[in-house]
Design a protein around this motif. Structure first.
Motif, PDB file in Angstrom:
ATOM      1  N   ILE A   1       1.711  11.820 -15.162  1.00 58.77           N
ATOM      2  CA  ILE A   1       2.366  11.034 -14.119  1.00 58.77           C
ATOM      3  C   ILE A   1       1.487   9.828 -13.820  1.00 58.77           C
ATOM      4  N   SER A   2       2.074   8.676 -13.744  1.00 55.56           N
ATOM      5  CA  SER A   2       1.287   7.476 -13.526  1.00 55.56           C
ATOM      6  C   SER A   2       0.631   7.478 -12.151  1.00 55.56           C
ATOM      7  N   VAL A   3      -0.464   6.763 -12.062  1.00 56.29           N
ATOM      8  CA  VAL A   3      -1.159   6.605 -10.783  1.00 56.29           C
ATOM      9  C   VAL A   3      -0.236   5.936  -9.773  1.00 56.29           C
ATOM     10  N   ASP A   4       0.559   4.971 -10.241  1.00 55.07           N
ATOM     11  CA  ASP A   4       1.480   4.272  -9.342  1.00 55.07           C
ATOM     12  C   ASP A   4       2.489   5.245  -8.727  1.00 55.07           C
ATOM     13  N   THR A   5       2.962   6.217  -9.528  1.00 55.26           N
ATOM     14  CA  THR A   5       3.908   7.211  -9.003  1.00 55.26           C
ATOM     15  C   THR A   5       3.245   8.072  -7.945  1.00 55.26           C
ATOM     16  N   LEU A   6       2.022   8.489  -8.199  1.00 52.94           N
ATOM     17  CA  LEU A   6       1.299   9.300  -7.212  1.00 52.94           C
ATOM     18  C   LEU A   6       1.078   8.512  -5.926  1.00 52.94           C
ATOM     19  N   ARG A   7       0.772   7.244  -6.051  1.00 53.14           N
ATOM     20  CA  ARG A   7       0.601   6.407  -4.852  1.00 53.14           C
ATOM     21  C   ARG A   7       1.934   6.238  -4.118  1.00 53.14           C
ATOM     22  N   HIS A   8       3.031   6.159  -4.900  1.00 51.60           N
ATOM     23  CA  HIS A   8       4.358   6.047  -4.284  1.00 51.60           C
ATOM     24  C   HIS A   8       4.691   7.319  -3.511  1.00 51.60           C
ATOM     25  N   TYR A   9       4.364   8.479  -4.085  1.00 56.56           N
ATOM     26  CA  TYR A   9       4.580   9.741  -3.374  1.00 56.56           C
ATOM     27  C   TYR A   9       3.793   9.772  -2.077  1.00 56.56           C
ATOM     28  N   GLU A  10       2.591   9.259  -2.129  1.00 57.20           N
ATOM     29  CA  GLU A  10       1.761   9.216  -0.913  1.00 57.20           C
ATOM     30  C   GLU A  10       2.373   8.293   0.125  1.00 57.20           C
ATOM     31  N   LYS A  11       2.839   7.141  -0.308  1.00 56.33           N
ATOM     32  CA  LYS A  11       3.429   6.170   0.610  1.00 56.33           C
ATOM     33  C   LYS A  11       4.648   6.737   1.319  1.00 56.33           C
ATOM     34  N   LEU A  12       5.413   7.571   0.598  1.00 53.32           N
ATOM     35  CA  LEU A  12       6.612   8.179   1.182  1.00 53.32           C
ATOM     36  C   LEU A  12       6.302   9.433   1.989  1.00 53.32           C
TER      37      LEU A  12
ATOM     38  N   ILE B   1       5.246  12.282   0.691  1.00 50.97           N
ATOM     39  CA  ILE B   1       5.652  13.465  -0.058  1.00 50.97           C
ATOM     40  C   ILE B   1       4.442  14.247  -0.557  1.00 50.97           C
ATOM     41  N   LEU B   2       3.449  13.554  -1.058  1.00 55.98           N
ATOM     42  CA  LEU B   2       2.259  14.204  -1.602  1.00 55.98           C
ATOM     43  C   LEU B   2       1.028  13.448  -1.111  1.00 55.98           C
ATOM     44  N   MET B   3       0.369  14.005  -0.113  1.00 53.24           N
ATOM     45  CA  MET B   3      -0.796  13.346   0.489  1.00 53.24           C
ATOM     46  C   MET B   3      -2.081  13.890  -0.130  1.00 53.24           C
ATOM     47  N   PRO B   4      -3.052  13.028  -0.413  1.00 52.33           N
ATOM     48  CA  PRO B   4      -4.332  13.498  -0.945  1.00 52.33           C
ATOM     49  C   PRO B   4      -5.031  14.429   0.039  1.00 52.33           C
ATOM     50  N   GLU B   5      -5.842  15.307  -0.504  1.00 56.12           N
ATOM     51  CA  GLU B   5      -6.634  16.183   0.363  1.00 56.12           C
ATOM     52  C   GLU B   5      -7.677  15.367   1.107  1.00 56.12           C
ATOM     53  N   GLN B   6      -8.245  14.406   0.421  1.00 55.15           N
ATOM     54  CA  GLN B   6      -9.263  13.549   1.043  1.00 55.15           C
ATOM     55  C   GLN B   6      -9.129  12.133   0.503  1.00 55.15           C
ATOM     56  N   VAL B   7      -9.497  11.172   1.343  1.00 53.15           N
ATOM     57  CA  VAL B   7      -9.604   9.777   0.926  1.00 53.15           C
ATOM     58  C   VAL B   7     -10.985   9.305   1.346  1.00 53.15           C
ATOM     59  N   SER B   8     -11.799   8.903   0.381  1.00 54.89           N
ATOM     60  CA  SER B   8     -13.176   8.497   0.693  1.00 54.89           C
ATOM     61  C   SER B   8     -13.191   7.143   1.380  1.00 54.89           C
ATOM     62  N   ASP B   9     -14.337   6.818   1.941  1.00 57.46           N
ATOM     63  CA  ASP B   9     -14.475   5.529   2.624  1.00 57.46           C
ATOM     64  C   ASP B   9     -14.203   4.368   1.679  1.00 57.46           C
ATOM     65  N   SER B  10     -14.461   4.567   0.398  1.00 58.32           N
ATOM     66  CA  SER B  10     -14.237   3.512  -0.586  1.00 58.32           C
ATOM     67  C   SER B  10     -12.804   3.501  -1.119  1.00 58.32           C
ATOM     68  N   GLY B  11     -11.993   4.421  -0.594  1.00 59.12           N
ATOM     69  CA  GLY B  11     -10.584   4.427  -0.973  1.00 59.12           C
ATOM     70  C   GLY B  11     -10.231   5.346  -2.116  1.00 59.12           C
ATOM     71  N   TYR B  12     -11.191   6.100  -2.640  1.00 57.49           N
ATOM     72  CA  TYR B  12     -10.887   7.040  -3.719  1.00 57.49           C
ATOM     73  C   TYR B  12     -10.115   8.231  -3.158  1.00 57.49           C
ATOM     74  N   ARG B  13      -9.089   8.619  -3.897  1.00 59.39           N
ATOM     75  CA  ARG B  13      -8.253   9.725  -3.455  1.00 59.39           C
ATOM     76  C   ARG B  13      -8.594  10.981  -4.245  1.00 59.39           C
TER      77      ARG B  13
END
Length: 267
Positions: A15-26, A28-40
């Motif tokens: 699954i593309s990174v863009d799709t995973l980011r789209h799921y997050e934006k909606l 639907i699928l939120m990361p467990e953690q997001v680092s201060d530098s923005g890594y998911r």
């Protein structure tokens, strides 16, 4: 708890990174953690959710419905979802069964068409055939095909599909037949049992020919039939019928075209 970076999840599931980011934006699928530098980073919990998302997407369930389901899952909603999945699968199986039958019929038609005895002239008694007709002049196979498409579009619910089944054809008027205008068509038709007009029953002189729709090739076939009619004292009894068994819808090689000429005659 083991965490996975978004790139690892992307590679693991294709699954593309863009799709995973789209799921997050909606949502639907939120990361467990997001680092201060923005890594998911994703945990096994998100991987489990991603399995559900993929399954539901394969069944055609919309993203907003998936989000609603994942936001508050209950036993009742899970049971309803399973029932929906079963209904969807049953529907897809019915569609696949219809498609399989259509392909089998199409395969049989191709095999049957290749068994036809080309250039053999036979007198046949044919039943009446219901047809949709577009009485408009044409002189090329492309013009005839356009008229067939118009007939198809004008049919109720556009349910008619004429190609590949030897049900589409054109008429040559009696006058053009006698004048030798064998490539001048007075109208086009599609055979259909629900149609409002018909080609009358009667005796027809029938012949299949193979090859291009060039004037030379067409004239050659009709001259053979006219010689046959003269030798057997047969007279024309109505418009000539041409039926296109294999044509531009099946092949780009004009040498493979297969056409049946049906000439109504009186004995």
């Amino acid at each position: 708890m083991k965490l996975y970076r978004i790139g690892e999840i992307s590679q693991l599931y294709g699954i593309s990174v863009d799709t995973l980011r789209h799921y997050e934006k909606l949502g639907i699928l939120m990361p467990e953690q997001v680092s201060d530098s923005g890594y998911r980073y994703y945990s096994n919990r998100q991987i489990w959710q991603l399995n559900i998302i993929r399954t539901l997407r394969q069944l055609g369930i919309g993203l907003m419905d998936i989000r609603d389901y994942l936001s508050h899952r209950t036993l009742e909603k899970s049971q309803a979802l399973v029932e929906f999945q079963l209904d969807t699968i049953d529907q897809k199986l019915r569609e696949l069964s219809r498609l399989k039958q259509e392909l089998e019929d199409r395969h049989y038609y191709f095999q049957e068409s290749q068994q036809v005895k080309v250039s053999e002239i036979k007198l046949k008694t044919l039943p009446a055939r219901k047809v949709w007709i577009e009485m408009c002049e044409a002189q090329t196979i492309w013009e005839i095909d356009r008229l067939h498409k118009e007939i198809e579009l004008n049919t109720e619910d556009s349910r008619l599909s004429y190609f590949a089944w030897g049900r589409a054809g054109a008429f040559i008027s009696e006058g053009d037949f006698h004048k030798g205008n064998h490539a001048h068509y007075s109208g086009s038709f599609i055979i259909d049992k629900l149609a409002d007009k018909e080609i009358p029953a009667g005796d027809y002189l029938c012949m299949h020919f193979q090859g291009e729709y060039s004037r030379q090739n067409i004239d050659e076939q009709y001259f053979r039939i006219k010689d046959y009619m003269q030798f057997h004292s047969l007279t024309l009894a109505g418009p000539v019928v041409e039926i296109y068994k294999l044509d531009i819808h099946e092949t780009d090689d004009e040498r493979e075209y297969l056409t049946e000429i049906q000439i109504p005659v009186s004995l």
